[in-house]
Design an enzyme around this catalytic site. Sequence first.
Site, PDB file in Angstrom:
ATOM      1  N   LYS A   1     -94.087  73.807   3.796  1.00  0.00           N
ATOM      2  CA  LYS A   1     -93.251  74.844   3.462  1.00  0.00           C
ATOM      3  C   LYS A   1     -93.095  75.897   4.427  1.00  0.00           C
ATOM      4  O   LYS A   1     -91.973  76.549   4.983  1.00  0.00           O
ATOM      5  CB  LYS A   1     -93.591  75.848   2.229  1.00  0.00           C
ATOM      6  CG  LYS A   1     -93.311  75.144   0.901  1.00  0.00           C
ATOM      7  CD  LYS A   1     -92.223  74.706   0.401  1.00  0.00           C
ATOM      8  CE  LYS A   1     -91.804  73.453  -0.363  1.00  0.00           C
ATOM      9  NZ  LYS A   1     -90.472  73.451  -0.738  1.00  0.00           N
TER      10      LYS A   1
ATOM     11  N   ASP B   1     -85.350  58.138  -4.823  1.00  0.00           N
ATOM     12  CA  ASP B   1     -86.811  58.595  -4.025  1.00  0.00           C
ATOM     13  C   ASP B   1     -86.176  59.301  -2.831  1.00  0.00           C
ATOM     14  O   ASP B   1     -86.100  58.654  -2.015  1.00  0.00           O
ATOM     15  CB  ASP B   1     -87.647  57.625  -4.210  1.00  0.00           C
ATOM     16  CG  ASP B   1     -88.927  58.135  -3.513  1.00  0.00           C
ATOM     17  OD1 ASP B   1     -88.968  59.206  -3.288  1.00  0.00           O
ATOM     18  OD2 ASP B   1     -89.883  57.402  -3.469  1.00  0.00           O
TER      19      ASP B   1
ATOM     20  N   TYR C   1     -99.419  71.131   1.530  1.00  0.00           N
ATOM     21  CA  TYR C   1     -98.098  71.775   0.945  1.00  0.00           C
ATOM     22  C   TYR C   1     -97.663  73.127   1.646  1.00  0.00           C
ATOM     23  O   TYR C   1     -96.507  73.377   1.958  1.00  0.00           O
ATOM     24  CB  TYR C   1     -98.288  71.814  -0.531  1.00  0.00           C
ATOM     25  CG  TYR C   1     -97.135  72.695  -1.101  1.00  0.00           C
ATOM     26  CD1 TYR C   1     -96.215  71.996  -1.452  1.00  0.00           C
ATOM     27  CD2 TYR C   1     -97.224  74.107  -1.148  1.00  0.00           C
ATOM     28  CE1 TYR C   1     -95.130  72.899  -1.917  1.00  0.00           C
ATOM     29  CE2 TYR C   1     -96.218  74.946  -1.814  1.00  0.00           C
ATOM     30  CZ  TYR C   1     -95.200  74.168  -2.423  1.00  0.00           C
ATOM     31  OH  TYR C   1     -94.094  74.896  -2.717  1.00  0.00           O
TER      32      TYR C   1
HETATM   33  N1  NAP Z   1     -93.309  76.380  -8.731  1.00  0.00           N
HETATM   34  C1  NAP Z   1     -93.635  77.127  -7.801  1.00  0.00           C
HETATM   35  O1  NAP Z   1     -94.512  77.898  -7.903  1.00  0.00           O
HETATM   36  C2  NAP Z   1     -92.916  77.078  -6.487  1.00  0.00           C
HETATM   37  C3  NAP Z   1     -93.041  78.140  -5.547  1.00  0.00           C
HETATM   38  C4  NAP Z   1     -92.346  78.192  -4.450  1.00  0.00           C
HETATM   39  C5  NAP Z   1     -91.716  76.982  -4.210  1.00  0.00           C
HETATM   40  N2  NAP Z   1     -91.377  76.102  -5.009  1.00  0.00           N
HETATM   41  C6  NAP Z   1     -90.629  75.088  -4.525  1.00  0.00           C
HETATM   42  O2  NAP Z   1     -89.644  74.916  -5.616  1.00  0.00           O
HETATM   43  C7  NAP Z   1     -89.146  73.517  -5.540  1.00  0.00           C
HETATM   44  C8  NAP Z   1     -88.798  73.018  -6.799  1.00  0.00           C
HETATM   45  O3  NAP Z   1     -90.024  73.044  -7.708  1.00  0.00           O
HETATM   46  P1  NAP Z   1     -90.410  73.290  -9.067  1.00  0.00           P
HETATM   47  O4  NAP Z   1     -91.469  74.311  -9.015  1.00  0.00           O
HETATM   48  O5  NAP Z   1     -89.204  73.735  -9.818  1.00  0.00           O
HETATM   49  O6  NAP Z   1     -91.275  71.896  -9.509  1.00  0.00           O
HETATM   50  P2  NAP Z   1     -90.926  70.806 -10.488  1.00  0.00           P
HETATM   51  O7  NAP Z   1     -90.846  71.345 -11.841  1.00  0.00           O
HETATM   52  O8  NAP Z   1     -92.112  69.590 -10.408  1.00  0.00           O
HETATM   53  O9  NAP Z   1     -89.566  70.229  -9.817  1.00  0.00           O
HETATM   54  C9  NAP Z   1     -89.511  69.217  -8.711  1.00  0.00           C
HETATM   55  C10 NAP Z   1     -88.303  68.634  -8.454  1.00  0.00           C
HETATM   56  O10 NAP Z   1     -88.359  67.694  -7.383  1.00  0.00           O
HETATM   57  C11 NAP Z   1     -88.260  66.546  -7.778  1.00  0.00           C
HETATM   58  N3  NAP Z   1     -88.813  65.527  -6.815  1.00  0.00           N
HETATM   59  C12 NAP Z   1     -90.038  65.580  -6.414  1.00  0.00           C
HETATM   60  N4  NAP Z   1     -90.336  64.679  -5.509  1.00  0.00           N
HETATM   61  C13 NAP Z   1     -88.998  63.918  -5.356  1.00  0.00           C
HETATM   62  C14 NAP Z   1     -88.711  62.757  -4.779  1.00  0.00           C
HETATM   63  N5  NAP Z   1     -89.564  61.966  -3.997  1.00  0.00           N
HETATM   64  N6  NAP Z   1     -87.337  62.274  -4.779  1.00  0.00           N
HETATM   65  C15 NAP Z   1     -86.628  62.833  -5.538  1.00  0.00           C
HETATM   66  N7  NAP Z   1     -86.894  64.183  -6.403  1.00  0.00           N
HETATM   67  C16 NAP Z   1     -88.060  64.529  -6.266  1.00  0.00           C
HETATM   68  C17 NAP Z   1     -88.722  66.269  -9.142  1.00  0.00           C
HETATM   69  O11 NAP Z   1     -88.027  65.265  -9.707  1.00  0.00           O
HETATM   70  P3  NAP Z   1     -88.992  64.068 -10.336  1.00  0.00           P
HETATM   71  O12 NAP Z   1     -89.916  64.306 -11.200  1.00  0.00           O
HETATM   72  O13 NAP Z   1     -88.005  62.885 -10.880  1.00  0.00           O
HETATM   73  O14 NAP Z   1     -90.002  63.518  -9.019  1.00  0.00           O
HETATM   74  C18 NAP Z   1     -88.272  67.734  -9.807  1.00  0.00           C
HETATM   75  O15 NAP Z   1     -86.955  67.348 -10.139  1.00  0.00           O
HETATM   76  C19 NAP Z   1     -89.966  72.641  -4.683  1.00  0.00           C
HETATM   77  O16 NAP Z   1     -89.486  72.470  -3.292  1.00  0.00           O
HETATM   78  C20 NAP Z   1     -91.367  73.541  -4.544  1.00  0.00           C
HETATM   79  O17 NAP Z   1     -91.887  73.259  -3.245  1.00  0.00           O
HETATM   80  C21 NAP Z   1     -92.020  75.899  -6.193  1.00  0.00           C
END
Ligand code: NAP
Length: 262
Positions: free
Chosen positions: A156, A62, A152
């Site tokens: 960012k 975590d 959120y």
């Molecule tokens: N999707 C979008 O529209 C978007 C846009 C801009 C930026 N982002 C950024 O991109 C990054 C990746 O997000 P994603 O869109 O790929 O979403 P996602 O599919 O939900 O992936 C998030 C990842 O972070 C891990 N995670 C979250 N909390 C954690 C914790 N406390 N400790 C360890 N691992 C943790 C999750 O693993 P677990 O499930 O095991 O917790 C998962 O592997 C994030 O920083 C997000 O803010 C996303």
Amino acid sequence: MAPSSKPLAVITGASTGIGYELAKCCAEDGFDLVIVADEPEIRKAAADIQAVGANVDALQADLATLEGVDKLYATIGGRAVDALLANAGRGLGKGFLDQDFDDVLRVVNTNITGTIYLIQKVGRDMRARKRGRILITGSIAGFVPGTYQAVYNASKAFLDSFSFALRAELKESGVTVTCLMPGATETEFFARADMLDTAVGQGKKDDAADVARIGFKAMKNGEGDVVSGWHNKLQSAIANITPASILAEQHRKKAAPGSAKH
Ligand SMILES: NC(=O)c1ccc[n+]([C@@H]2O[C@H](COP(=O)([O-])OP(=O)(O)OC[C@H]3O[C@@H](n4cnc5c(N)ncnc54)[C@H](OP(=O)(O)O)[C@@H]3O)[C@@H](O)[C@H]2O)c1
């Protein structure tokens, strides 16, 4: 992991979405990997990525806690990290006053506290070796006050700003810092943030593999920042010249609960 002559990349949040795709980019580029997420799913991701031919260490930790980050640092075990991709993050929809404060803390501690604690630990080693690449997954959300996603977007904004400052501090150190700023991307993010009833949650999104490739390339080139996709570039350029109050009202339309068109 057996001794290896390949460079080492550490990717957080690599079980799904952008992080998983970033891990694949690293594996295809010849890195060995340490990948981390909070849930057991990370082991399946490791098995998939191993098929590309990389040695992969998977860790369930975590990263919202300092202990979780310490566990990751212990797993790295003194090996030189050539690339740190600090990507783990989570969103949180609904009005701030209606959110559970434990969920709020989880966003802040994952996106900010755990991320910068890890970057400080690994970054110090990189600076001592005069070599390393750091990629931080920020977001174009950092340019916009996030009505109904207030914490959120603010987290960012912190990361986008932090990334540029650290990059400037490490100028000429041999360590580069790159901020990947995606727009809405097709991942588990919106479901996890409880935002599937919103316009942005239901809207068209970018492909996570495309976003990751853009970020990985920018990191390899040592670029300062990259906004993935021309429509996101346009959106962030407009955000830069639009008053914050107007941006906040526009965000309401995208992220208010029930804003999805049925
Ligand atoms: N999707 C979008 O529209 C978007 C846009 C801009 C930026 N982002 C950024 O991109 C990054 C990746 O997000 P994603 O869109 O790929 O979403 P996602 O599919 O939900 O992936 C998030 C990842 O972070 C891990 N995670 C979250 N909390 C954690 C914790 N406390 N400790 C360890 N691992 C943790 C999750 O693993 P677990 O499930 O095991 O917790 C998962 O592997 C994030 O920083 C997000 O803010 C996303």
